[in-house]
Design a protein around this motif. Structure first.
Motif, mmCIF file in Angstrom:
data_model
loop_
_atom_site.group_PDB
_atom_site.id
_atom_site.type_symbol
_atom_site.label_atom_id
_atom_site.label_comp_id
_atom_site.label_asym_id
_atom_site.label_seq_id
_atom_site.Cartn_x
_atom_site.Cartn_y
_atom_site.Cartn_z
ATOM 1 N N ILE A 89 0.839 -1.208 0.000
ATOM 2 C CA ILE A 89 0.000 0.000 0.000
ATOM 3 C C ILE A 89 0.874 1.257 0.000
ATOM 4 C CG2 ILE A 89 -1.939 1.214 1.066
ATOM 5 C CD1 ILE A 89 -2.833 -1.397 2.333
ATOM 6 N N ARG A 92 2.043 1.854 -3.562
ATOM 7 C CA ARG A 92 0.948 2.425 -4.371
ATOM 8 C C ARG A 92 0.757 3.896 -4.043
ATOM 9 N NH1 ARG A 92 -3.285 -1.330 -6.738
ATOM 10 N NH2 ARG A 92 -4.379 0.524 -7.433
ATOM 11 N N ASN A 96 1.180 6.974 -6.611
ATOM 12 C CA ASN A 96 -0.008 7.796 -6.871
ATOM 13 C C ASN A 96 0.234 9.272 -6.589
ATOM 14 O OD1 ASN A 96 -1.438 5.588 -7.665
ATOM 15 N ND2 ASN A 96 -2.526 5.315 -5.734
ATOM 16 N N LEU A 151 -1.904 10.247 -9.657
ATOM 17 C CA LEU A 151 -2.824 9.315 -10.320
ATOM 18 C C LEU A 151 -4.075 10.022 -10.834
ATOM 19 C CD1 LEU A 151 -3.756 6.294 -10.903
ATOM 20 C CD2 LEU A 151 -4.892 6.422 -8.687
ATOM 21 N N LEU A 152 -4.552 11.000 -10.048
ATOM 22 C CA LEU A 152 -5.822 11.650 -10.406
ATOM 23 C C LEU A 152 -5.704 12.482 -11.679
ATOM 24 C CD1 LEU A 152 -6.964 12.628 -6.823
ATOM 25 C CD2 LEU A 152 -7.792 10.744 -8.224
ATOM 26 N N ILE A 155 -7.088 10.762 -14.914
ATOM 27 C CA ILE A 155 -8.531 10.556 -15.160
ATOM 28 C C ILE A 155 -8.950 11.292 -16.438
ATOM 29 C CG2 ILE A 155 -10.881 11.036 -14.307
ATOM 30 C CD1 ILE A 155 -9.867 10.709 -11.478
ATOM 31 N N ILE B 132 -6.451 0.334 0.355
ATOM 32 C CA ILE B 132 -5.842 1.325 -0.526
ATOM 33 C C ILE B 132 -5.662 2.637 0.249
ATOM 34 C CG2 ILE B 132 -6.752 0.351 -2.679
ATOM 35 C CD1 ILE B 132 -9.017 2.417 -2.562
ATOM 36 N N ASP B 136 -5.918 6.617 -4.208
ATOM 37 C CA ASP B 136 -6.674 5.524 -4.836
ATOM 38 C C ASP B 136 -8.161 5.657 -4.516
ATOM 39 O OD1 ASP B 136 -4.820 4.023 -6.287
ATOM 40 O OD2 ASP B 136 -4.211 2.832 -4.552
ATOM 41 N N TYR B 139 -9.665 8.229 -6.657
ATOM 42 C CA TYR B 139 -9.780 7.718 -8.029
ATOM 43 C C TYR B 139 -11.018 6.829 -8.168
ATOM 44 C CZ TYR B 139 -8.209 5.817 -12.526
ATOM 45 O OH TYR B 139 -8.113 5.457 -13.848
ATOM 46 N N THR B 143 -14.241 7.413 -10.486
ATOM 47 C CA THR B 143 -14.368 6.599 -11.712
ATOM 48 C C THR B 143 -15.028 5.237 -11.508
ATOM 49 O OG1 THR B 143 -12.248 5.482 -11.383
ATOM 50 C CG2 THR B 143 -12.192 7.599 -12.561
ATOM 51 N N LEU B 146 -10.262 0.780 -10.635
ATOM 52 C CA LEU B 146 -8.906 0.851 -10.074
ATOM 53 C C LEU B 146 -8.022 -0.197 -10.748
ATOM 54 C CD1 LEU B 146 -7.501 2.589 -7.885
ATOM 55 C CD2 LEU B 146 -7.795 0.667 -6.323
ATOM 56 N N TRP B 147 -6.717 0.113 -10.829
ATOM 57 C CA TRP B 147 -5.797 -0.875 -11.406
ATOM 58 C C TRP B 147 -5.270 -1.815 -10.332
ATOM 59 C CZ3 TRP B 147 -0.730 -1.103 -9.679
ATOM 60 C CH2 TRP B 147 -0.213 0.030 -9.058
ATOM 61 N N PHE B 148 -5.086 -3.058 -10.711
ATOM 62 C CA PHE B 148 -4.491 -4.061 -9.822
ATOM 63 C C PHE B 148 -3.488 -4.880 -10.610
ATOM 64 C CE2 PHE B 148 -8.872 -3.523 -8.395
ATOM 65 C CZ PHE B 148 -8.700 -3.240 -7.047
#
Lengths: 155, 397
Positions: A89, A92, A96, A151-152, A155, B132, B136, B139, B143, B146-148
């Motif tokens: 986490i 990520r 992000n 990450l945002l 979009i 998460i 995330d 996001y 939307t 989510l990506w995994f």
């Protein structure tokens, strides 16, 4: 790029040490930054300067999902974390936020707090004097997010 | 190609990056408010689906200070404004990972994410679920996707028969002791075998809840309708016979520091506090098991009991458990994560030692950086509270 490093040889540095839960009553980066790494190294905040890099063992950032761990480090001026491996986490969250997290299995005890290193992102190398530590290149999909900064923005 | 249950739900091959539609998103007041700010900054004013989001405040409620009150307010105002269908306001709230399954939101085969690391709990009912962070979360709220990376699966076959007084908590502490806190890093942990098959849903939740403490991406247990294919490829299969397993206590400062209760008893560790509650062990059956030990006796260290949800609290009240706890000298509180993360309702002073049914015993987790947390099952914690030191629960069973 060149950076001064702060080294923690230990594995499993967790999010409770990076930013203790007692400070999670705020999400303001400047406030969080005052307590970065507090439960593992009380002197860190006084010592760290903008552009510095944290170097650690395996499983860095394990524990809670709090993105506050990334924000606290970034707020304190940290530009990147290099670790033998990252907890999922935290990794990520770092990506992000466009925050550099470099996984380098070759790290050893040769690096000390206060050393200056050079990070070559394209070449996948960390250099300290003559010593070279190789790391796997940053994956493309990660690069894409990093380039956008967040990450945002994808979009 | 034969697939594991995790590969089936995520719909890809191991190592593949997939973008998945999210069936359910869990939000609480610590990690969601930052996500809301990110959305507001980008002018995203509407969530993707107000029926697929579950909101409950839990970490610092009832609000512990002005700052946390602000976070709780931001979460609540947003949930009301967005018309979030499943919004458990204070008074019908609960610790997120207890309330989602309890209220029927978790179903086999769903893809569930939550802005909390213990979201892996829901795999107990056959869902793919994982924790998460806030970006995330933002996001997903925007939307619904989510990506995994589809993870390799580690299979744990738990066989034999548990002795009386040995619980699901002891099984998961044993697994983490065996493989280490990063033994399942990035991987799916699939639990099965006759011991798991015999467990109640609540016990299965205790098991999957702590998958993250071994670094796992998700914990998962097969159900009637969702199973791994017979010839699926596990990265590794662990066969563990737990017939001789003793109750375990995880010593500071890692969940993998398990020690058998007979060894731990010899250490004679004196306790300042005992805590029974949390998303790991705050469900009705956990409290009932503790009550069975505490009944008619008096605790010898301060003991805090927190039912994980409002419904569990009400059931405890109806069945006389709350009175039993108070008669035994315990403090009982409304649902909150509070003490588990050193938030409020049971913070430790310098040098204090606490035995706890929670999931983490990191440095400073429940309070002062020089305090100590010992993780154990509800019956071990109850037995230890009665003597004021770490105690084998089997004498009370």
């Amino acid at each position: 790029m060149k950076a001064k490093i702060h080294v923690y040889q230990r594995d499993n540095i967790n999010t409770d040490e990076i930013i203790p839960a007692r400070y999670l009553n705020t999400d303001k980066e400047a406030e969080l930054a005052k307590h970065a790494m507090e439960d593992i190294d009380k002197e860190f905040v006084g010592r760290v300067q903008v552009g510095d890099v944290v170097v650690a063992g395996g499983d860095f950032g394990c524990g809670s999902s709090r993105e506050h761990a990334v924000w606290a480090l970034r707020g304190a001026g940290v530009k990147a974390v290099i670790a033998k491996s990252f907890a999922r986490i935290f990794y990520r969250n770092a990506i992000n936020n466009g925050f550099l997290a470099i996984e380098c299995k070759e790290l050893d005890e040769g690096l000390k707090t206060g050393d200056e290193i050079e990070i070559d992102l394209e070449g996948g190398e960390i250099r300290k004097d003559d010593k070279v530590y190789k790391f796997s290149p940053i994956p493309d999909f990660v690069k894409k997010i990093m380039e956008k900064g967040n990450l945002l923005e994808t979009i | 190609m034969a697939k594991t249950i995790t590969e089936k739900i995520l719909g890809g091959a191991v190592g593949e990056l997939v973008e998945r539609e999210i069936d359910l998103m869990m939000c609480h007041e610590v990690t969601t408010p930052p996500a809301l700010k990110m959305l507001a900054e980008r002018g995203i004013s509407k969530v993707w689906d107000s029926n697929k989001i579950v909101v409950t405040p839990d970490h610092f409620v009832p609000n512990k200070d002005i700052e946390s009150a602000q976070l709780a307010k931001e979460l609540n105002d947003w949930a009301v404004e967005q018309g979030i269908k499943h919004h458990y306001k204070l008074g019908c709230h609960g610790v997120c990972h207890a309330i989602l399954p309890e209220q029927g939101h978790v179903k086999p085969g769903l893809v569930i994410v939550g802005a909390d690391s213990h979201t892996c709990t829901y795999g107990a009912l056959g869902a793919f679920s994982t924790g998460i962070g806030s970006t995330d979360c933002a996001y997903v709220l925007a939307t619904g996707k989510l990506w995994f990376k589809v993870p390799e699966t580690l299979r744990f076959n738990i066989t034999g028969r548990l002795q009386p007084g040995v619980t699901a908590k002891d099984v998961i502490l044993y697994i983490i002791k065996e493989i280490g806190v990063d033994g399942a890093q990035y991987k799916a942990m699939e639990f099965g075998g006759e011991v798991i098959d015999r467990m109640s849903d609540e016990e299965k939740m205790t098991i999957c809840n702590m998958a993250i403490e071994a670094g796992g991406k998700n914990g998962i247990i097969e159900t009637e309708d969702y199973k791994s294919d017979k010839d699926c490829q596990y990265e590794q299969v662990y066969d563990m016979d737990v017939s001789d397993l003793e109750p375990l206590v995880a010593y500071p400062h890692l969940p993998s520091n398990g020690k058998s209760i007979s060894e731990a008893e010899k250490d004679g560790i004196k306790l300042d506090q005992a805590f029974i509650g949390s998303c790991t062990n705050g469900r009705f059956s956990d409290l009932q098991a503790s009550a069975g030990v505490l009944k008619g006796k008096k605790v010898q260290c301060r003991t805090i009991v927190i039912p994980a949800t409002t419904d569990i609290y009400k059931r405890c009240l109806k069945e006389g458990l709350i009175e039993l706890f108070i008669e035994a000298g315990c403090v009982v509180s409304t649902p909150t994560c509070g003490p588990c993360l050193g938030g409020h309702m049971g913070v430790l002073a310098k040098g204090e030692k606490c035995i706890s049914t929670t999931n983490r015993n990191f440095v400073g987790r429940m309070g002062h950086p020089e305090s100590e947390v010992y993780l154990a099952s509800p019956v071990t914690v109850a037995a230890s509270a009665l003597s004021g030191k770490i105690t084998d629960p089997r004498k009370y069973i």
